[in-house]
Design an enzyme around this catalytic site. Structure first.
Site, short mmCIF file in Angstrom:
data_model
loop_
_atom_site.label_atom_id
_atom_site.label_comp_id
_atom_site.label_asym_id
_atom_site.label_seq_id
_atom_site.Cartn_x
_atom_site.Cartn_y
_atom_site.Cartn_z
N GLU A 231 -5.27 -24.14 28.11
CA GLU A 231 -4.33 -23.84 29.08
C GLU A 231 -4.40 -22.25 29.48
OE1 GLU A 231 -0.48 -24.57 27.00
OE2 GLU A 231 -1.63 -26.23 25.99
N GLU A 342 6.55 -24.81 33.01
CA GLU A 342 7.23 -25.23 31.59
C GLU A 342 8.32 -24.15 31.38
OE1 GLU A 342 5.81 -26.07 26.99
OE2 GLU A 342 4.45 -25.64 28.41
#
Length: 427
Positions: A231, A342
């Site tokens: 990520e 997120e």
């Protein structure tokens, strides 16, 4: 006479009880002190492991301390499998078909708006110096950073279940994980990397233990305990960094966030080769509502020759790589790519946090107001950058955070995403 003996006996028992009570308090106090001392020792040992000897130290205007550490002394080489690793100073191959990032100031947004201002995004510590050749910049970890974590062991790690599950729009997932997303994704093929240009904001965070981030995910395996993930993006995380600054970050795990992986360079794994960009350091400037927009480009790809996963920031900075041995599924290829936002919602009893995602505004507000990902691409098996096929979207609660996709000539495949969290339709 009997009454006198009885009262004396009771008094003696009372004295004994008081003595035991005092001794108990002393014992508890000693145990507490020992526990504090033990924790301090654990924290200090961890700091000694993380903070390598510096060739040069730079104080950043935001309070960060950047240590310029010799490239061969970085935390990656604490890994037993990397003891004799020869550092690869450049990838063997770059993906073909990169967008020309130098054209960014001439590109038009998908809807007509005043021309965006484009300026190179820098990290704040650059104002006070740079690291010499042969070293890498590492943000120094302080005692208070580690003490904010739930434990020394969990410092620098995400909580479990931090991956969105697009195929399972189960509302229970929201309550179970506390993580919420607004993403675009592709699946059903073999992927060897992904790219995106993301505009940078400074979202408001409601609780210190919450965060807001925008990133891409390179995923392999199932959504069980063997999930592999790489990520990269930007985040605001008071719990991790101690402030509300927007920061460049990376993350990796090979077992769904259980025991492996971490943010940035907070464990052994990622090998950095770049002397100019510090993982976890503040990004400046950031976009402003109805004003200047600033974005960053991130590319992660698998080198066809060595098999390592490389990361590039912007057009000029190849930052380093994750060695392929760190992973099981990603040692071959990724099975899903995700791009988007997120947040963590820590509010109890079904209430919702007001932590913002992206700009804190919904996608329908468009350019200059909402946050975006543009020029999103995947790397195929021939090491070519391609437009994603069959792009899907997912959000757990679209009235809190939402996502809308589109495509045009300059921006390629793009989407707007984000939202304010708590609002009249998201109580």
């Amino acid at each position: 006479m009997g009454d006198v003996h009885f009262s004396r006996g009771r008094a003696r028992r009372g004295v004994v009880l008081v003595v035991f009570w005092i001794l108990g308090l002393i014992s508890l106090s000693c145990a507490a002190r020992l526990s504090v001392e033990k924790q301090k020792l654990q924290v200090q040992k961890h700091l000694n492991r993380l903070n390598k000897p510096a060739v040069k130290t730079i104080e950043s205007p935001d309070g960060d301390i950047i240590d310029c550490v010799h490239i061969s002394h970085q935390p990656a080489f604490d890994h037993p499998y990397l003891k004799d690793h020869k550092i690869q100073m450049r990838p063997n191959y770059h993906p073909e078909g990169l967008f020309d990032e130098n054209k960014v100031s001439d590109e038009k947004p998908p809807i007509k708006q005043p021309k965006e201002h484009s300026a190179p995004i820098k990290q704040l510590w650059h104002m006070n110096g740079k690291c010499p050749e042969g070293t890498i910049p590492i943000r120094r970890t302080k005692e208070e950073d580690v003490l904010r974590a739930s434990s020394v062991k969990r410092y620098g790690r995400k909580k479990h279940r931090a991956i969105p599950k697009p195929r399972s729009a189960d509302p229970d997932l929201v309550n179970e994980s506390g993580h919420q997303h607004a993403i675009a994704y592709v699946e059903g093929d073999k992927y060897y990397g992904a790219k995106a240009t993301i505009n940078v904001w400074e979202p408001r965070i409601q609780q210190p233990n919450e965060f807001s981030l925008s990133q891409l995910w390179i995923l392999g395996g199932s959504f069980g305990e063997d999930l592999n993930s790489i990520e990269a993006g930007w985040q605001v995380s008071p719990d991790l960094y101690g402030d509300n600054n927007t920061r460049l970050f990376t993350y990796w795990t090979s077992d769904a966030y259980q025991a492996t992986g971490c943010y940035n360079l907070l464990c052994s794994g990622f090998i950095q080769i770049n002397s100019e960009i510090a993982m976890g350091a503040s990004i400046s400037p950031v976009s402003a509502y109805r004003n200047s927009q600033y974005d960053i480009s991130i590319l992660v790809w698998k080198d066809p020759k060595e098999g390592h996963w490389w990361m590039q920031f912007g057009n000029d900075y190849v930052l380093g790589y994750w060695p392929s041995f760190l992973f099981s599924y990603l040692a071959d290829s990724a099975s899903m790519i995700e791009w988007g936002g997120e947040v963590v919602n820590s509010e109890p009893d079904g209430h919702h946090t007001s932590t913002q995602m992206g700009s804190g505004h919904f996608p329908e507000e468009g350019f200059g107001k909402s946050s975006y990902f543009r020029n999103i691409q995947v790397v195929d098996e021939s090491n070519n950058l391609k437009a994603p096929k069959g792009l899907g979207t997912f959000t757990e609660q679209s009235n809190c955070y939402d996502v809308q996709t589109g495509s045009n000539g300059d921006w390629g495949h793009y989407f707007y995403y984000g939202g304010p969290g708590k609002n009249p339709n998201c109580p």
